[in-house]
Motif scaffolding. Structure first.
Motif, short mmCIF file in Angstrom:
data_model
loop_
_atom_site.label_atom_id
_atom_site.label_comp_id
_atom_site.label_asym_id
_atom_site.label_seq_id
_atom_site.Cartn_x
_atom_site.Cartn_y
_atom_site.Cartn_z
N ARG A 15 0.82 -1.21 0.00
CA ARG A 15 0.00 0.00 0.00
C ARG A 15 0.85 1.26 0.00
O ARG A 15 0.43 2.29 -0.52
CB ARG A 15 -0.94 0.00 1.21
CG ARG A 15 -2.04 -1.05 1.16
CD ARG A 15 -3.07 -0.78 2.23
NE ARG A 15 -2.45 -0.61 3.53
CZ ARG A 15 -2.99 0.09 4.54
NH1 ARG A 15 -4.15 0.68 4.38
NH2 ARG A 15 -2.37 0.19 5.69
N GLN A 16 2.05 1.18 0.58
CA GLN A 16 2.91 2.36 0.62
C GLN A 16 3.33 2.76 -0.79
O GLN A 16 3.31 3.94 -1.16
CB GLN A 16 4.15 2.07 1.48
CG GLN A 16 4.97 3.31 1.80
CD GLN A 16 4.19 4.35 2.57
OE1 GLN A 16 3.56 4.05 3.59
NE2 GLN A 16 4.20 5.60 2.10
N ALA A 19 0.19 4.12 -2.56
CA ALA A 19 -0.16 5.45 -2.08
C ALA A 19 0.79 6.50 -2.63
O ALA A 19 0.38 7.62 -2.99
CB ALA A 19 -0.16 5.47 -0.55
N ILE A 24 -1.74 9.71 -2.40
CA ILE A 24 -2.73 9.70 -1.32
C ILE A 24 -2.17 8.95 -0.13
O ILE A 24 -1.06 8.38 -0.20
CB ILE A 24 -4.07 9.06 -1.77
CG1 ILE A 24 -3.82 7.63 -2.26
CG2 ILE A 24 -4.72 9.90 -2.86
CD1 ILE A 24 -5.09 6.90 -2.68
N PRO A 26 -1.93 5.78 2.53
CA PRO A 26 -2.13 4.33 2.37
C PRO A 26 -3.51 3.86 2.78
O PRO A 26 -4.07 2.95 2.16
CB PRO A 26 -1.03 3.73 3.26
CG PRO A 26 0.03 4.77 3.33
CD PRO A 26 -0.69 6.09 3.28
N GLN A 28 -6.25 5.16 2.33
CA GLN A 28 -7.26 5.49 1.31
C GLN A 28 -7.31 4.46 0.18
O GLN A 28 -8.22 4.50 -0.64
CB GLN A 28 -6.98 6.88 0.72
CG GLN A 28 -7.14 8.03 1.70
CD GLN A 28 -6.80 9.36 1.06
OE1 GLN A 28 -5.66 9.81 1.09
NE2 GLN A 28 -7.79 9.99 0.45
N ILE A 29 -6.35 3.54 0.16
CA ILE A 29 -6.27 2.53 -0.89
C ILE A 29 -7.24 1.39 -0.61
O ILE A 29 -7.28 0.86 0.50
CB ILE A 29 -4.84 1.97 -1.00
CG1 ILE A 29 -3.84 3.07 -1.37
CG2 ILE A 29 -4.78 0.82 -2.01
CD1 ILE A 29 -3.97 3.58 -2.77
N GLN A 322 -8.45 5.00 -6.66
CA GLN A 322 -7.74 4.59 -5.42
C GLN A 322 -7.91 3.09 -5.16
O GLN A 322 -7.99 2.64 -4.00
CB GLN A 322 -8.22 5.39 -4.20
CG GLN A 322 -7.88 6.87 -4.26
CD GLN A 322 -8.83 7.65 -5.14
OE1 GLN A 322 -10.06 7.57 -4.96
NE2 GLN A 322 -8.32 8.41 -6.10
#
Length: 364
Positions: A15-16, A19, A24, A26, A28-29, A322
């Motif tokens: 996720r990093q 993002a 955005i 992480p 928000q993913i 996203q």
């Protein structure tokens, strides 16, 4: 952020990276790239972690006695046949060391990318046998290849297979126990099948000293941040692995959570009920999108053949919706004409289906 071969993650769930790419946070993913149970972590795991926080100022039991006893009860095996590990990834390292003593290791490709990491660490000779099938064949009958000089080799298989989700029947794997010097079955996703559907070989381990079964407790119970897996094989092999590795590979909170979830029958049944409905929903929805052909499977993820490059779909979904999907560029046999998605909650699956439908129309 420009996507390069160096920056692109080899695994799902990063996720990093996603993002950073989308600009955005992480959280928000919406992550479809990692095949983790969206129902968890179960309340039993959280309660066990909270009640064992006082153990943080003590070293864990290096033998992990209570966890091995719980696993032994769960699988109806003596605890001496079980070794807890820091996720399946750690245990694959010791699998690789054992396999390096043989003339070659057979992999059915496309294969989970971490297998190559473990095998390369010990300079294993890898023998690839492609099993990619025509995804128009809804029966997905895979004819397993004949292996020459198999008695001098090892074989490493995941069942259900990753990334295709194909479930090898128990009967199709049994001949390998007599043919290969070492048979390693990675069953990390097997518990997503209900007990009557599973094709596990765990009960055969006491009869075959050349058989190793790997299992994960973090995918089904949604605890990947804790890192907890286990191996089932002959005690002599496990004692050798224990001597090789660092002490205290599993932390005390992971142990507590692992013991608790094994007895959480309500969560187990809830997961099987959810998955049957959600998998059908996602498969049907993706099948109705022009240019997408998901492969039927038995796991909690879907491999999808696509007419639009998977890397383009990944980029567009991240930037505009996203949503993170798993491209298949790390699988050389699949390349940019496939992507993989986890099966999530119905409302989340619907969002993915609608986003891909709109994106497909927009790109075309």
């Amino acid at each position: 952020m420009q996507v390069t071969d160096r920056s692109r993650p080899m695994h799902g769930g990063n996720r990093q990276w996603a993002a950073s790419f989308a600009g955005i946070a992480p959280e928000q993913i919406l992550d479809f790239s990692a095949s983790i149970n969206p129902l968890g972590p179960p309340k039993s795991a959280i309660a066990a972690i909270q009640s064992h926080l006082t153990e943080l100022n003590h070293y864990p039991d290096p033998e992990y006695t209570l966890l091995r006893q719980a696993l032994g009860k769960f699988h109806q095996l003596s605890p001496e046949w079980i070794l807890a590990g820091n996720g399946v990834a750690e245990l694959l390292t010791w699998v690789g060391r054992d396999l390096s003593q043989l003339s070659a290791t057979v992999l059915f490709t496309p294969a989970f990318t971490d297998y190559y990491r473990a095998l390369k660490t010990f300079d294993c000779q890898v023998e690839k046998h492609p099993i990619l099938f025509n995804n128009q064949d809804l029966n997905l009958q895979v004819e397993l290849p004949q292996i020459i000089n198999s008695h001098t080799k090892g074989i490493l298989i995941n069942n259900p297979h990753n990334p295709t989700g194909y479930l090898f029947s128990r009967d199709s794997l049994l001949p390998y126990l007599e043919q290969f010097a070492l048979v390693v079955i990675d069953e990390a996703f097997m518990d997503f099948l209900s007990p009557e559907q599973q094709q596990s070989l765990i009960d055969l381990v006491p009869l075959h000293p050349n058989l190793v079964i790997l299992r994960s407790l973090t995918k089904f119970y949604s605890l990947p941040g804790l890192r907890l897996g286990y191996a089932i094989t002959h005690p002599d092999r496990l004692q050798r692995w224990q001597a090789w590795r660092d002490p205290w590979c599993v932390n005390a909170l992971a142990v507590a959570a692992g013991i608790a979830v094994l007895e959480d029958h309500e969560f187990q049944q809830q997961t099987w009920t959810w998955l049957a409905v959600a998998r059908s929903q996602l498969f049907t929805g993706l099948s109705q999108i022009t240019g997408l052909n998901p492969l039927p499977n038995a796991a909690n993820y879907l491999l999808v053949k696509t007419e639009i490059a998977g890397s383009i779909l990944q980029k567009e979904l991240l930037q505009n919706e996203q949503i993170l999907i798993r491209d298949c560029l790390s699988f050389p046999e699949l390349g940019d004409r496939y992507f993989r998605v986890a099966i999530r909650l119905e409302i989340e699956n619907k969002r993915l289906i609608e986003s891909l439908s709109c994106l497909s129309c927009k790109i075309k």
